[in-house]
Design a protein around this motif. Sequence first.
Motif, PDB file in Angstrom:
ATOM      1  N   ILE A  41       1.013  -1.390   0.743  1.00 33.45           N
ATOM      2  CA  ILE A  41      -0.026   0.174  -0.464  1.00 33.45           C
ATOM      3  C   ILE A  41       0.938   1.350  -0.050  1.00 33.45           C
ATOM      4  O   ILE A  41       2.160   1.007   1.227  1.00 33.45           O
ATOM      5  CB  ILE A  41      -1.139  -0.313   0.917  1.00 33.45           C
ATOM      6  CG1 ILE A  41      -2.102   1.165   1.040  1.00 33.45           C
ATOM      7  CG2 ILE A  41      -0.275   0.269   2.005  1.00 33.45           C
ATOM      8  CD1 ILE A  41      -3.610   0.271   1.992  1.00 33.45           C
ATOM      9  N   ASP A  42       0.394   2.295  -0.512  1.00 35.92           N
ATOM     10  CA  ASP A  42       1.082   3.402  -1.037  1.00 35.92           C
ATOM     11  C   ASP A  42       1.216   4.413   0.145  1.00 35.92           C
ATOM     12  O   ASP A  42      -0.064   3.831   1.292  1.00 35.92           O
ATOM     13  CB  ASP A  42       1.584   4.087  -2.123  1.00 35.92           C
ATOM     14  CG  ASP A  42      -0.289   4.972  -2.271  1.00 35.92           C
ATOM     15  OD1 ASP A  42      -0.588   4.911  -1.785  1.00 35.92           O
ATOM     16  OD2 ASP A  42      -0.752   5.118  -3.671  1.00 35.92           O
ATOM     17  N   HIS A  44      -1.132   6.904   0.370  1.00 29.88           N
ATOM     18  CA  HIS A  44      -2.130   7.284   0.200  1.00 29.88           C
ATOM     19  C   HIS A  44      -3.106   6.137   0.154  1.00 29.88           C
ATOM     20  O   HIS A  44      -4.204   6.694   0.543  1.00 29.88           O
ATOM     21  CB  HIS A  44      -2.577   7.866  -0.342  1.00 29.88           C
ATOM     22  CG  HIS A  44      -0.646   9.290  -1.846  1.00 29.88           C
ATOM     23  ND1 HIS A  44      -0.877  10.000  -1.198  1.00 29.88           N
ATOM     24  CD2 HIS A  44       0.046   8.931  -2.891  1.00 29.88           C
ATOM     25  CE1 HIS A  44       0.386  10.703  -0.954  1.00 29.88           C
ATOM     26  NE2 HIS A  44       0.337  10.476  -2.306  1.00 29.88           N
ATOM     27  N   GLU A  46      -4.147   3.451  -1.003  1.00 33.74           N
ATOM     28  CA  GLU A  46      -3.771   2.996  -2.249  1.00 33.74           C
ATOM     29  C   GLU A  46      -2.562   1.334  -2.602  1.00 33.74           C
ATOM     30  O   GLU A  46      -1.735   2.046  -2.630  1.00 33.74           O
ATOM     31  CB  GLU A  46      -3.679   3.909  -3.194  1.00 33.74           C
ATOM     32  CG  GLU A  46      -4.736   5.095  -3.548  1.00 33.74           C
ATOM     33  CD  GLU A  46      -5.993   4.993  -3.734  1.00 33.74           C
ATOM     34  OE1 GLU A  46      -6.392   3.870  -4.483  1.00 33.74           O
ATOM     35  OE2 GLU A  46      -6.800   5.177  -3.168  1.00 33.74           O
ATOM     36  N   PRO A  47      -3.639   0.465  -2.716  1.00 35.38           N
ATOM     37  CA  PRO A  47      -2.631  -0.276  -3.251  1.00 35.38           C
ATOM     38  C   PRO A  47      -2.016  -0.030  -4.832  1.00 35.38           C
ATOM     39  O   PRO A  47      -2.298   0.151  -5.756  1.00 35.38           O
ATOM     40  CB  PRO A  47      -3.783  -2.061  -3.582  1.00 35.38           C
ATOM     41  CG  PRO A  47      -5.082  -0.860  -2.872  1.00 35.38           C
ATOM     42  CD  PRO A  47      -5.233   0.654  -2.956  1.00 35.38           C
ATOM     43  N   ARG A 120      -6.818  -7.107   2.733  1.00 32.90           N
ATOM     44  CA  ARG A 120      -7.929  -6.615   1.349  1.00 32.90           C
ATOM     45  C   ARG A 120      -7.605  -8.032   0.460  1.00 32.90           C
ATOM     46  O   ARG A 120      -6.938  -8.526  -0.027  1.00 32.90           O
ATOM     47  CB  ARG A 120      -7.505  -5.087   0.945  1.00 32.90           C
ATOM     48  CG  ARG A 120      -7.548  -4.331   2.340  1.00 32.90           C
ATOM     49  CD  ARG A 120      -7.407  -2.757   1.551  1.00 32.90           C
ATOM     50  NE  ARG A 120      -7.246  -2.262   0.356  1.00 32.90           N
ATOM     51  CZ  ARG A 120      -6.700  -0.420   0.189  1.00 32.90           C
ATOM     52  NH1 ARG A 120      -6.326  -0.422   1.494  1.00 32.90           N
ATOM     53  NH2 ARG A 120      -7.539  -0.521  -1.002  1.00 32.90           N
TER      54      ARG A 120
END
Length: 135
Positions: A41-42, A44, A46-47, A120
């Motif tokens: 995950i970054d 932000h 986001e994956p 996730r």
Amino acid sequence: MTTNRRLVRMSSPVGVVPAQGYSQVVTGPGRLVVASGQPAIDEHGEPVGPRDPDTQARQVFANLGRCLAAAGATFDDVVKLTHFTTDIGYLASIGAAWDEFVDPRHEPASVAIQVRALSRPEFLLEVEAMALVAP
């Protein structure tokens, strides 16, 4: 047995089969640092790299590196890794990414666990680390 700074790595204690690519035992003095399992995950949220274990593994180790640095540690201080993966076949991707971040001769104690799922559905792997930082 190998040493890296103050850590002692034993790949084959008496009576235990020699390890390939990891150490059976790692010991040394210092302050314990534990980094929670990091998914791909970054910053932000986001994956990164859906369905791509190579890209995910690189992101995981980038995240671990940031977590270790926040605690004053580096990958050289890592004494234990726990790999969680949805497919044990992704260990090659994890190993290749580890080698990009760390000298391949640095072999912490390690375990790999195949799990049904991670937090996730797009996550294929997650890695947590324990490190000893010099006193």
